[in-house]
Design a protein around this motif. Sequence first.
Motif, mmCIF file in Angstrom:
data_model
loop_
_atom_site.group_PDB
_atom_site.id
_atom_site.type_symbol
_atom_site.label_atom_id
_atom_site.label_comp_id
_atom_site.label_asym_id
_atom_site.label_seq_id
_atom_site.Cartn_x
_atom_site.Cartn_y
_atom_site.Cartn_z
ATOM 1 N N UNK A 133 -33.348 1.198 -19.788
ATOM 2 C CA UNK A 133 -33.737 2.606 -19.771
ATOM 3 C C UNK A 133 -34.920 2.823 -18.831
ATOM 4 N N UNK A 134 -35.902 1.935 -18.899
ATOM 5 C CA UNK A 134 -37.070 2.079 -18.034
ATOM 6 C C UNK A 134 -36.716 1.870 -16.565
ATOM 7 N N UNK A 135 -35.871 0.878 -16.291
ATOM 8 C CA UNK A 135 -35.495 0.609 -14.900
ATOM 9 C C UNK A 135 -34.779 1.799 -14.279
ATOM 10 N N UNK A 136 -34.067 2.553 -15.113
ATOM 11 C CA UNK A 136 -33.354 3.699 -14.601
ATOM 12 C C UNK A 136 -34.246 4.843 -14.181
ATOM 13 N N UNK A 137 -35.544 4.768 -14.489
ATOM 14 C CA UNK A 137 -36.476 5.844 -14.166
ATOM 15 C C UNK A 137 -37.163 5.665 -12.814
ATOM 16 N N UNK A 138 -37.021 4.501 -12.189
ATOM 17 C CA UNK A 138 -37.706 4.285 -10.908
ATOM 18 C C UNK A 138 -36.774 3.607 -9.917
ATOM 19 N N UNK A 139 -37.248 3.368 -8.722
ATOM 20 C CA UNK A 139 -36.423 2.733 -7.696
ATOM 21 C C UNK A 139 -35.918 1.392 -8.210
ATOM 22 N N UNK A 140 -34.758 0.934 -7.734
ATOM 23 C CA UNK A 140 -34.186 -0.313 -8.250
ATOM 24 C C UNK A 140 -35.129 -1.504 -8.110
ATOM 25 N N UNK A 141 -34.990 -2.452 -9.038
ATOM 26 C CA UNK A 141 -35.863 -3.627 -9.038
ATOM 27 C C UNK A 141 -35.804 -4.381 -7.717
ATOM 28 N N UNK A 142 -34.601 -4.481 -7.128
ATOM 29 C CA UNK A 142 -34.504 -5.283 -5.907
ATOM 30 C C UNK A 142 -35.301 -4.663 -4.756
ATOM 31 N N UNK A 143 -35.491 -3.342 -4.801
ATOM 32 C CA UNK A 143 -36.300 -2.688 -3.775
ATOM 33 C C UNK A 143 -37.771 -3.059 -3.966
ATOM 34 N N UNK A 144 -38.219 -3.025 -5.213
ATOM 35 C CA UNK A 144 -39.603 -3.403 -5.515
ATOM 36 C C UNK A 144 -39.833 -4.869 -5.165
ATOM 37 N N UNK A 145 -38.894 -5.723 -5.545
ATOM 38 C CA UNK A 145 -39.039 -7.156 -5.269
ATOM 39 C C UNK A 145 -39.112 -7.423 -3.768
ATOM 40 N N UNK A 146 -38.277 -6.733 -3.005
ATOM 41 C CA UNK A 146 -38.313 -6.904 -1.548
ATOM 42 C C UNK A 146 -39.651 -6.443 -0.978
ATOM 43 N N UNK A 147 -40.205 -5.368 -1.549
ATOM 44 C CA UNK A 147 -41.511 -4.884 -1.091
ATOM 45 C C UNK A 147 -42.590 -5.917 -1.349
ATOM 46 N N UNK A 148 -42.546 -6.536 -2.510
ATOM 47 C CA UNK A 148 -43.531 -7.574 -2.833
ATOM 48 C C UNK A 148 -43.385 -8.748 -1.881
ATOM 49 N N UNK A 149 -42.154 -9.172 -1.636
ATOM 50 C CA UNK A 149 -41.933 -10.303 -0.727
ATOM 51 C C UNK A 149 -42.500 -10.005 0.657
ATOM 52 N N UNK A 150 -42.306 -8.792 1.138
ATOM 53 C CA UNK A 150 -42.827 -8.448 2.456
ATOM 54 C C UNK A 150 -44.347 -8.424 2.463
ATOM 55 N N UNK A 151 -44.921 -7.960 1.369
ATOM 56 C CA UNK A 151 -46.379 -7.946 1.287
ATOM 57 C C UNK A 151 -46.950 -9.354 1.211
ATOM 58 N N UNK A 152 -46.202 -10.274 0.614
ATOM 59 C CA UNK A 152 -46.638 -11.672 0.530
ATOM 60 C C UNK A 152 -46.580 -12.332 1.901
ATOM 61 N N UNK A 153 -45.524 -12.042 2.660
ATOM 62 C CA UNK A 153 -45.370 -12.683 3.961
ATOM 63 C C UNK A 153 -44.756 -14.067 3.828
ATOM 64 N N UNK A 154 -45.191 -14.976 4.673
ATOM 65 C CA UNK A 154 -44.563 -16.287 4.753
ATOM 66 C C UNK A 154 -45.024 -17.258 3.673
ATOM 67 N N UNK A 155 -46.131 -16.974 3.012
ATOM 68 C CA UNK A 155 -46.625 -17.920 2.016
ATOM 69 C C UNK A 155 -47.443 -19.032 2.654
ATOM 70 N N UNK A 156 -47.868 -19.989 1.828
ATOM 71 C CA UNK A 156 -48.703 -21.093 2.287
ATOM 72 C C UNK A 156 -48.344 -22.355 1.508
#
Length: 337
Positions: A133-156
């Motif tokens: 129910x909560x997930x249905x109220x905002x952009x899909x999880x995979x969009x958020x996850x992709x945003x986080x991955x891009x913000x992280x970058x390549x890692x270390x």
Amino acid sequence: MRQPTALSSDVLLAGLRAAGEETRLRIIALLSEGELSVSDLTDILGQSQPRISRHLKLLAEAGLVRRSREGAWAFFRLDETGPGGAFAASLAAWLDLSDPVLAADRERLAAVRATRAEAAQSYFASVARDWDRLRGLHVPDHVVEAAVERAVGEGTPGAMLDLGTGTGRMLERIAPKFGRAVGVDANHAMLAVARANLEQAGLSRVELRQGDIYALPFARGSFDLVVVHQVLHFLDDPGRAVREAAAMLAPGGRLIVVDFAPHEMEFLRSEHAHRRLGFSRQQIAGWFTEAGLACDLSQEVTLADGGSGQLPVMLWRGRDRRVQADPPARKINLEVA
């Protein structure tokens, strides 16, 4: 784990004395596959709990394994933070996996993990309706996850920490970018879900810990990245949690926070235990500043068409100021086609 090039004679002798026994060598082989509880090891090895506990005590005293508490449970893993654990990992790598005893241990390990995964998913099924129910109220999880991955970058090659890890999804996406990955959650049942999910994803060596987000059980400056994903709105004192998360960062490390923008959905307080109805850009950025971080990203996560759902999701990134700032980062595209 990287094999060490040299060990002191004290470390080597202690390790040889501790590992030079059949059951303890079998335990080392099992723990090289990931962390296990005392109960797991008694089931796999068919020995009494006092006997297994004694073997684990000897291995821990020699610095080969590390113990952590999770409520009434105790979990053990090879101590990847010290030379003893590196020595134990080397021993495990030298073992012949076709050895009948070790092969039988691995078969029983697979059965234990399957039972654990079934119990974890049964728990998660009981709360899945509310999650959906909560997930249905905002952009899909995979969009958020992709945003986080891009913000992280390549890692270390360093370490990352996921606070309020929940089902372990952020660890699944980000842990492969880092040499060490740790997830913390206050809920033992949810940690069981995360453990099962990570094992299924082939990430059984990721560390999971039960802990208090206000008093984390790690040395200051231990991590290159800390992620706090959809956690702050549950907390009485989110600013304090941000300060504690920032204290975990090594010089130049990054803190990524994902949470809701301000909204007026009051039912989330009464039905889903939300303490805060979102956070403004300025509020999180202000907490970053108080914690000694420079906020270099503050952006709403949206779809390609600009849609964000009824609950706008925000992503903030703060960078520790103790080293010279990197050149300005390119604007991160948080959209999907």
